[in-house]
Design an enzyme around this catalytic site. Structure first.
Site, short mmCIF file in Angstrom:
data_model
loop_
_atom_site.label_atom_id
_atom_site.label_comp_id
_atom_site.label_asym_id
_atom_site.label_seq_id
_atom_site.Cartn_x
_atom_site.Cartn_y
_atom_site.Cartn_z
N HIS A 38 -8.31 -11.20 -39.97
CA HIS A 38 -9.41 -11.91 -39.32
C HIS A 38 -9.88 -11.15 -38.08
O HIS A 38 -9.75 -9.95 -38.01
CB HIS A 38 -9.02 -13.36 -39.03
CG HIS A 38 -8.53 -14.06 -40.26
ND1 HIS A 38 -9.37 -14.61 -41.20
CD2 HIS A 38 -7.26 -14.24 -40.75
CE1 HIS A 38 -8.67 -15.11 -42.20
NE2 HIS A 38 -7.38 -14.90 -41.95
N HIS A 58 -0.88 -12.04 -41.30
CA HIS A 58 -1.63 -13.29 -41.33
C HIS A 58 -0.75 -14.45 -40.87
O HIS A 58 0.47 -14.36 -40.84
CB HIS A 58 -2.14 -13.58 -42.74
CG HIS A 58 -3.29 -12.72 -43.15
ND1 HIS A 58 -4.61 -13.12 -43.02
CD2 HIS A 58 -3.32 -11.46 -43.66
CE1 HIS A 58 -5.39 -12.15 -43.44
NE2 HIS A 58 -4.64 -11.12 -43.83
N GLU A 92 2.46 -13.62 -44.37
CA GLU A 92 2.11 -14.85 -43.64
C GLU A 92 3.36 -15.31 -42.90
O GLU A 92 4.34 -15.73 -43.51
CB GLU A 92 1.66 -15.93 -44.63
CG GLU A 92 0.51 -15.53 -45.55
CD GLU A 92 -0.84 -15.94 -45.00
OE1 GLU A 92 -0.89 -16.37 -43.82
OE2 GLU A 92 -1.83 -15.85 -45.73
#
Length: 282
Positions: A12, A79, A145
């Site tokens: 992101h 992430h 993640e």
């Protein structure tokens, strides 16, 4: 520039904050984790690059092109998850083995995080579902993640332990590619030095409970003779050898040992992290 072995992708960024929850934003955590890992890999002599180094926006095509064109063998795409789950996940390409993703996820789990799952996902036409696998070419890409930002327990773990998780991944990756791992140096705690009631314009440092002071600065402040032997790299004060440590070109010695040679009384003030020395009472 040396061709990188690894490219790290902070997920992101910029106009895309990623997942948000419990006062955290994914884009901030991923950049924090990634820049830390990059610095550590460089310190260990492992060539590494980042897809972004600031809070900037990247389209999927820009991001995957950076990975493809990097020349790297591996990519770790960092992430933070959301959606009500808990724990670390590692996602890998349908065309890759699960060895590295399992290793990285387990490394984070060994730091107190749960493992939620390690998996791959098939998309339309038998291709990879995730663009970070589908469009990054020959680079073996693992999406990692670290936890769920909208889970209160995970959010606290991420806030408190992100550096521990990041370092665990560094160690695991070193083991995977066969590069010796060296833990990061412990932060040096500075100590002040007071001599006969006045603070000196230099500082010492605290290591393993022992205060180390700059030999020349302290010795010359009381009129002592300091000798340096460049061949043996040994310092003498008033003709006496002492234990020393060379840090950034400056010789340091344990406070009590230096004080004994200089005939000074010494005490430690914990509240101010100060070594207090004064002329020994008759």
């Amino acid at each position: 520039m040396t061709t990188p072995i690894l490219i790290i992708d902070p997920g992101h960024g910029g106009t895309d904050p990623g997942a948000m929850g419990n006062g955290l934003r994914e884009k901030d955590l991923t950049l924090q984790i990634s820049t830390y890992q990059s610095a550590r890999f460089h310190a260990l002599g492992i060539p590494v690059v980042l897809t972004r180094t600031t809070d900037t926006s990247l389209t999927p095509s820009q991001r995957t092109k950076l990975v493809r064109d990097s020349g790297a063998t591996y990519c770790i795409s960092n992430h933070i998850n959301s959606g009500g789950g808990e724990g670390v996940e590692a996602i890998y390409s349908i065309f890759a083995k699960d060895t590295l993703p399992k290793l990285l996820a387990q490394a984070v789990a060994d730091c107190g995080q749960k493992i939620r799952k390690i998996y791959t996902k098939v998309g339309p036409g038998g291709k990879d579902y995730f663009f970070m696998h589908r469009d990054t070419g020959k680079v073996e890409t693992i999406i990692l993640e670290y936890g769920f930002i909208d889970h209160p327990v995970d959010a606290k773990k991420l806030r408190d332990n992100w550096k521990t998780y990041a370092e665990a991944v560094v160690k695991a990756f070193c083991g995977y590619i066969g590069v010796p791992y060296i833990p990061p140096a412990k932060p040096v705690e500075k100590v002040s030095i007071e001599l006969n009631g006045s603070l000196l314009p230099v500082q010492g440092y605290l290591r393993d409970g022992v205060s180390w002071l700059p030999i020349r600065a302290v010795a010359e402040a009381v009129g002592a003779t300091v000798e340096w032997n460049a061949t043996t790299r040994q310092v003498k004060v008033n003709g006496q050898d002492l234990t020393e440590s060379i840090e950034n070109g400056t010789a340091y010695a344990p406070a009590r040992e230096l004080a004994a040679i200089l005939a000074l009384d010494v005490e430690w003030e914990q509240a101010t992290k100060t070594v207090k020395m004064k002329k020994r009472s008759a």
